[in-house]
Design a protein around this motif. Structure first.
Motif, PDB file in Angstrom:
ATOM      1  N   LEU A  22      -2.385  -6.516   4.144  1.00 45.06           N
ATOM      2  CA  LEU A  22      -2.341  -5.773   3.729  1.00 45.06           C
ATOM      3  C   LEU A  22      -1.382  -4.436   4.238  1.00 45.06           C
ATOM      4  O   LEU A  22      -0.892  -3.669   4.641  1.00 45.06           O
ATOM      5  CB  LEU A  22      -4.076  -4.417   3.180  1.00 45.06           C
ATOM      6  N   GLN A  23      -2.260  -5.292   5.983  1.00 41.78           N
ATOM      7  CA  GLN A  23      -1.191  -5.301   7.105  1.00 41.78           C
ATOM      8  C   GLN A  23      -0.335  -5.194   7.530  1.00 41.78           C
ATOM      9  O   GLN A  23       0.641  -4.466   7.656  1.00 41.78           O
ATOM     10  CB  GLN A  23      -2.584  -5.368   8.580  1.00 41.78           C
ATOM     11  N   LEU A  24       0.408  -5.658   7.141  1.00 41.99           N
ATOM     12  CA  LEU A  24       1.638  -6.353   6.291  1.00 41.99           C
ATOM     13  C   LEU A  24       2.187  -5.259   5.556  1.00 41.99           C
ATOM     14  O   LEU A  24       3.844  -5.476   5.924  1.00 41.99           O
ATOM     15  CB  LEU A  24       1.841  -7.577   5.568  1.00 41.99           C
ATOM     16  N   VAL A  25       1.597  -5.116   4.601  1.00 41.40           N
ATOM     17  CA  VAL A  25       1.799  -4.040   3.897  1.00 41.40           C
ATOM     18  C   VAL A  25       2.661  -2.387   4.237  1.00 41.40           C
ATOM     19  O   VAL A  25       3.184  -1.776   4.073  1.00 41.40           O
ATOM     20  CB  VAL A  25       1.268  -4.019   2.404  1.00 41.40           C
ATOM     21  N   ALA A  26       1.947  -2.241   5.244  1.00 43.31           N
ATOM     22  CA  ALA A  26       0.912  -1.725   5.591  1.00 43.31           C
ATOM     23  C   ALA A  26       2.372  -1.566   6.917  1.00 43.31           C
ATOM     24  O   ALA A  26       2.778  -0.334   6.841  1.00 43.31           O
ATOM     25  CB  ALA A  26      -0.146  -0.822   6.612  1.00 43.31           C
ATOM     26  N   SER A  27       2.733  -2.136   7.527  1.00 46.68           N
ATOM     27  CA  SER A  27       3.990  -1.931   8.643  1.00 46.68           C
ATOM     28  C   SER A  27       5.057  -1.866   7.867  1.00 46.68           C
ATOM     29  O   SER A  27       5.512  -1.455   8.494  1.00 46.68           O
ATOM     30  CB  SER A  27       3.198  -3.497   8.452  1.00 46.68           C
ATOM     31  N   ALA A  28       5.370  -2.926   6.875  1.00 44.98           N
ATOM     32  CA  ALA A  28       6.730  -2.681   5.705  1.00 44.98           C
ATOM     33  C   ALA A  28       6.502  -1.175   5.442  1.00 44.98           C
ATOM     34  O   ALA A  28       8.298  -0.926   5.687  1.00 44.98           O
ATOM     35  CB  ALA A  28       6.673  -4.061   4.436  1.00 44.98           C
ATOM     36  N   GLY A  29       5.697  -0.657   5.494  1.00 44.55           N
ATOM     37  CA  GLY A  29       5.914   0.486   4.619  1.00 44.55           C
ATOM     38  C   GLY A  29       6.298   1.483   5.905  1.00 44.55           C
ATOM     39  O   GLY A  29       7.224   2.883   6.247  1.00 44.55           O
ATOM     40  N   LEU A  30       5.826   1.435   7.292  1.00 43.51           N
ATOM     41  CA  LEU A  30       5.963   2.495   8.320  1.00 43.51           C
ATOM     42  C   LEU A  30       7.476   2.403   8.503  1.00 43.51           C
ATOM     43  O   LEU A  30       8.012   2.943   8.961  1.00 43.51           O
ATOM     44  CB  LEU A  30       5.326   1.808   9.273  1.00 43.51           C
TER      45      LEU A  30
END
Length: 134
Positions: A22-30
């Protein structure tokens, strides 16, 4: 009714790979949000829509990681405590709690701590089979 020697907290502990993902998803979103050009005056609404979706990924990914990290940490401690009630040489519940605290810190704001806590939790689950078979 006697307490079971097979605590069901392991199901919460088994969710440990999800918060880093989920942190990777948030980083991709950022990354996507930072690359969107909001100043374009060509009339294209696609950039704004991509920006809104990217912002939603940032918020949902990061908060889901925090909540799941806390749930995994609590499950880890409670599982170690339940095993310690029935096994003499069970894993230390204090060590499990410490790993849980590091895991929550990784989920909250220090993702580099996943490099320590994820292998520790995976090792805990691996060694747990000695006390309670899956």
């Amino acid at each position: 009714m006697p307490e079971s020697s097979d605590p069901r907290w392991r199901y919460g502990v088994a969710l440990f790979p999800l918060p880093p993902l989920l942190q990777l998803v948030a980083s991709a979103g950022l990354t996507t949000f930072a690359s969107v050009d909001f100043t374009s005056t060509t009339g294209s609404e696609g950039g704004v829509l991509v920006g809104i979706v990217a912002f939603a990924l940032i918020v949902l990914g990061s908060w889901s990681a925090v909540v799941l990290s806390a749930a995994v940490a609590a499950s880890l401690y409670l599982d170690a405590r339940a095993i310690a009630r029935h096994e003499r040489d069970a894993p230390s519940r204090f060590l499990a709690g410490g790993v849980g605290v590091v895991y929550v810190a990784a989920g909250a704001d220090l993702p580099f701590l996943y490099a320590v806590s994820v292998p520790a939790i995976a090792y805990y689950l691996y060694r747990r089979r000695r006390y309670v078979p899956l």
